[in-house]
Design a protein around this motif. Structure first.
Motif, PDB file in Angstrom:
ATOM      1  N   HIS A  56      35.076  46.870  27.227  1.00  0.00           N
ATOM      2  CA  HIS A  56      35.980  47.850  27.822  1.00  0.00           C
ATOM      3  C   HIS A  56      35.316  49.218  27.830  1.00  0.00           C
ATOM      4  CE1 HIS A  56      39.168  44.887  27.691  1.00  0.00           C
ATOM      5  NE2 HIS A  56      38.813  44.626  26.447  1.00  0.00           N
ATOM      6  N   PRO A  57      35.496  49.995  28.870  1.00  0.00           N
ATOM      7  CA  PRO A  57      36.247  49.701  30.087  1.00  0.00           C
ATOM      8  C   PRO A  57      35.481  48.706  30.954  1.00  0.00           C
ATOM      9  CG  PRO A  57      35.223  51.858  30.286  1.00  0.00           C
ATOM     10  CD  PRO A  57      34.937  51.361  28.906  1.00  0.00           C
ATOM     11  N   SER A  58      36.203  47.842  31.604  1.00  0.00           N
ATOM     12  CA  SER A  58      35.599  46.777  32.394  1.00  0.00           C
ATOM     13  C   SER A  58      35.145  47.283  33.764  1.00  0.00           C
ATOM     14  CB  SER A  58      36.597  45.642  32.591  1.00  0.00           C
ATOM     15  OG  SER A  58      37.638  46.064  33.450  1.00  0.00           O
ATOM     16  N   ILE A  59      34.300  46.503  34.391  1.00  0.00           N
ATOM     17  CA  ILE A  59      33.832  46.828  35.735  1.00  0.00           C
ATOM     18  C   ILE A  59      35.001  46.825  36.715  1.00  0.00           C
ATOM     19  CG2 ILE A  59      32.429  45.961  37.664  1.00  0.00           C
ATOM     20  CD1 ILE A  59      30.340  45.109  35.518  1.00  0.00           C
ATOM     21  N   ILE A  60      35.873  45.842  36.592  1.00  0.00           N
ATOM     22  CA  ILE A  60      37.035  45.769  37.494  1.00  0.00           C
ATOM     23  C   ILE A  60      37.906  47.012  37.344  1.00  0.00           C
ATOM     24  CG2 ILE A  60      39.196  44.534  37.915  1.00  0.00           C
ATOM     25  CD1 ILE A  60      37.665  41.943  37.410  1.00  0.00           C
ATOM     26  N   ARG A  61      38.113  47.463  36.117  1.00  0.00           N
ATOM     27  CA  ARG A  61      38.926  48.655  35.880  1.00  0.00           C
ATOM     28  C   ARG A  61      38.277  49.888  36.505  1.00  0.00           C
ATOM     29  NH1 ARG A  61      38.287  52.656  32.473  1.00  0.00           N
ATOM     30  NH2 ARG A  61      40.024  53.936  31.831  1.00  0.00           N
ATOM     31  N   ALA A  62      36.977  50.065  36.283  1.00  0.00           N
ATOM     32  CA  ALA A  62      36.280  51.234  36.823  1.00  0.00           C
ATOM     33  C   ALA A  62      36.305  51.240  38.340  1.00  0.00           C
ATOM     34  CB  ALA A  62      34.841  51.273  36.305  1.00  0.00           C
ATOM     35  N   LEU A  63      36.062  50.081  38.950  1.00  0.00           N
ATOM     36  CA  LEU A  63      36.116  50.011  40.409  1.00  0.00           C
ATOM     37  C   LEU A  63      37.527  50.291  40.925  1.00  0.00           C
ATOM     38  CD1 LEU A  63      33.784  46.949  41.074  1.00  0.00           C
ATOM     39  CD2 LEU A  63      33.296  49.364  41.535  1.00  0.00           C
ATOM     40  N   GLY A  64      38.519  49.821  40.208  1.00  0.00           N
ATOM     41  CA  GLY A  64      39.906  50.100  40.585  1.00  0.00           C
ATOM     42  C   GLY A  64      40.214  51.588  40.533  1.00  0.00           C
ATOM     43  N   GLN A  65      39.687  52.271  39.522  1.00  0.00           N
ATOM     44  CA  GLN A  65      39.908  53.718  39.429  1.00  0.00           C
ATOM     45  C   GLN A  65      39.213  54.457  40.566  1.00  0.00           C
ATOM     46  OE1 GLN A  65      38.835  54.880  35.409  1.00  0.00           O
ATOM     47  NE2 GLN A  65      40.953  54.622  34.769  1.00  0.00           N
ATOM     48  N   LEU A  66      38.018  54.015  40.908  1.00  0.00           N
ATOM     49  CA  LEU A  66      37.317  54.643  42.024  1.00  0.00           C
ATOM     50  C   LEU A  66      38.082  54.425  43.332  1.00  0.00           C
ATOM     51  CD1 LEU A  66      33.643  53.724  41.099  1.00  0.00           C
ATOM     52  CD2 LEU A  66      34.693  56.005  41.013  1.00  0.00           C
ATOM     53  N   LYS A  67      38.595  53.225  43.524  1.00  0.00           N
ATOM     54  CA  LYS A  67      39.378  52.934  44.734  1.00  0.00           C
ATOM     55  C   LYS A  67      40.636  53.791  44.778  1.00  0.00           C
ATOM     56  CE  LYS A  67      41.400  49.159  47.347  1.00  0.00           C
ATOM     57  NZ  LYS A  67      41.649  47.715  47.401  1.00  0.00           N
ATOM     58  N   ALA A  68      41.300  53.945  43.628  1.00  0.00           N
ATOM     59  CA  ALA A  68      42.515  54.760  43.560  1.00  0.00           C
ATOM     60  C   ALA A  68      42.231  56.228  43.875  1.00  0.00           C
ATOM     61  CB  ALA A  68      43.154  54.630  42.178  1.00  0.00           C
ATOM     62  N   GLN A  69      40.997  56.667  43.626  1.00  0.00           N
ATOM     63  CA  GLN A  69      40.611  58.043  43.927  1.00  0.00           C
ATOM     64  C   GLN A  69      40.158  58.203  45.373  1.00  0.00           C
ATOM     65  OE1 GLN A  69      38.039  59.885  40.840  1.00  0.00           O
ATOM     66  NE2 GLN A  69      38.513  58.068  39.619  1.00  0.00           N
ATOM     67  N   GLY A  70      40.199  57.101  46.130  1.00  0.00           N
ATOM     68  CA  GLY A  70      39.842  57.166  47.534  1.00  0.00           C
ATOM     69  C   GLY A  70      38.365  56.974  47.833  1.00  0.00           C
ATOM     70  N   CYS A  71      37.607  56.520  46.888  1.00  0.00           N
ATOM     71  CA  CYS A  71      36.172  56.311  47.114  1.00  0.00           C
ATOM     72  C   CYS A  71      35.964  55.129  48.051  1.00  0.00           C
ATOM     73  CB  CYS A  71      35.458  56.038  45.795  1.00  0.00           C
ATOM     74  SG  CYS A  71      35.536  57.419  44.643  1.00  0.00           S
ATOM     75  N   ASP A  72      35.108  55.310  49.038  1.00  0.00           N
ATOM     76  CA  ASP A  72      34.792  54.206  49.935  1.00  0.00           C
ATOM     77  C   ASP A  72      33.314  53.825  49.876  1.00  0.00           C
ATOM     78  OD1 ASP A  72      33.750  56.390  51.194  1.00  0.00           O
ATOM     79  OD2 ASP A  72      34.869  56.154  53.044  1.00  0.00           O
ATOM     80  N   ARG A  73      32.541  54.523  49.073  1.00  0.00           N
ATOM     81  CA  ARG A  73      31.135  54.199  48.808  1.00  0.00           C
ATOM     82  C   ARG A  73      30.915  54.292  47.311  1.00  0.00           C
ATOM     83  NH1 ARG A  73      27.592  58.168  52.074  1.00  0.00           N
ATOM     84  NH2 ARG A  73      26.013  57.108  50.861  1.00  0.00           N
ATOM     85  N   VAL A  74      30.188  53.327  46.774  1.00  0.00           N
ATOM     86  CA  VAL A  74      29.954  53.295  45.333  1.00  0.00           C
ATOM     87  C   VAL A  74      28.461  53.111  45.074  1.00  0.00           C
ATOM     88  CG1 VAL A  74      30.418  52.049  43.182  1.00  0.00           C
ATOM     89  CG2 VAL A  74      32.231  52.316  44.879  1.00  0.00           C
ATOM     90  N   LEU A  75      27.918  53.941  44.218  1.00  0.00           N
ATOM     91  CA  LEU A  75      26.540  53.815  43.764  1.00  0.00           C
ATOM     92  C   LEU A  75      26.594  53.298  42.332  1.00  0.00           C
ATOM     93  CD1 LEU A  75      23.481  54.316  44.042  1.00  0.00           C
ATOM     94  CD2 LEU A  75      23.916  56.647  43.223  1.00  0.00           C
ATOM     95  N   VAL A  76      25.957  52.180  42.087  1.00  0.00           N
ATOM     96  CA  VAL A  76      25.967  51.562  40.758  1.00  0.00           C
ATOM     97  C   VAL A  76      24.627  51.828  40.090  1.00  0.00           C
ATOM     98  CG1 VAL A  76      26.153  49.383  39.503  1.00  0.00           C
ATOM     99  CG2 VAL A  76      27.550  49.778  41.547  1.00  0.00           C
ATOM    100  N   LEU A  77      24.672  52.346  38.870  1.00  0.00           N
ATOM    101  CA  LEU A  77      23.468  52.654  38.106  1.00  0.00           C
ATOM    102  C   LEU A  77      23.504  51.927  36.765  1.00  0.00           C
ATOM    103  CD1 LEU A  77      23.442  56.521  38.658  1.00  0.00           C
ATOM    104  CD2 LEU A  77      22.016  54.843  39.830  1.00  0.00           C
ATOM    105  N   PRO A  78      22.968  50.729  36.689  1.00  0.00           N
ATOM    106  CA  PRO A  78      22.913  50.057  35.384  1.00  0.00           C
ATOM    107  C   PRO A  78      22.018  50.863  34.438  1.00  0.00           C
ATOM    108  CG  PRO A  78      22.536  48.491  37.158  1.00  0.00           C
ATOM    109  CD  PRO A  78      22.474  49.868  37.767  1.00  0.00           C
ATOM    110  N   LEU A  79      22.434  50.990  33.206  1.00  0.00           N
ATOM    111  CA  LEU A  79      21.708  51.827  32.255  1.00  0.00           C
ATOM    112  C   LEU A  79      20.790  51.034  31.330  1.00  0.00           C
ATOM    113  CD1 LEU A  79      24.502  54.392  31.359  1.00  0.00           C
ATOM    114  CD2 LEU A  79      22.649  54.589  33.032  1.00  0.00           C
ATOM    115  N   TYR A  80      20.406  49.853  31.762  1.00  0.00           N
ATOM    116  CA  TYR A  80      19.451  49.086  30.966  1.00  0.00           C
ATOM    117  C   TYR A  80      18.076  49.732  31.096  1.00  0.00           C
ATOM    118  CZ  TYR A  80      23.109  45.565  30.947  1.00  0.00           C
ATOM    119  OH  TYR A  80      24.300  44.910  30.784  1.00  0.00           O
TER     120      TYR A  80
END
Length: 98
Positions: A56-80
């Motif tokens: 937690h926080p899960s990927i699904i939760r984070a993507l849901g929050q971005l969608k709720a904020q109106g984001c239509d483009r997402v840049l994913v940066l894995p921190l490995y």
């Protein structure tokens, strides 16, 4: 398992902070710093969310929050620290599946 859980618990107790998991705390701080840096340079200010591949926080939760904020483009940066199919690629797989 009889030995490993006890040994792991002792090790976690050594690094755990009153605020919680060091991994989560540092990741949260990185997200805030990234938002501060980008927010001063990009208009409108971007949204920054972080997620854990397992936990937690899960990927699904984070993507849901971005969608709720109106984001239509997402840049994913894995921190490995390096690319690996078992880490970086599985994180992208989880994002795409969500």
């Amino acid at each position: 398992l009889t030995t490993r859980p006890r040994q792991s618990a002792k090790r976690y107790a050594q690094i755990w902070t009153p605020e919680g998991s060091p991994l989560r705390l540092h990741t949260e701080r990185q997200a805030k710093l990234l938002l501060g840096t980008l927010g001063g340079r990009i208009r409108p200010a971007p949204a920054v969310e972080y997620a854990m591949r397992y936990g937690h926080p899960s990927i699904i939760r984070a993507l849901g929050q971005l969608k709720a904020q109106g984001c239509d483009r997402v840049l994913v940066l894995p921190l490995y620290p390096q690319y690996s199919a078992s880490t970086t690629a599985s994180a992208f797989d989880a994002v795409f599946a969500a």
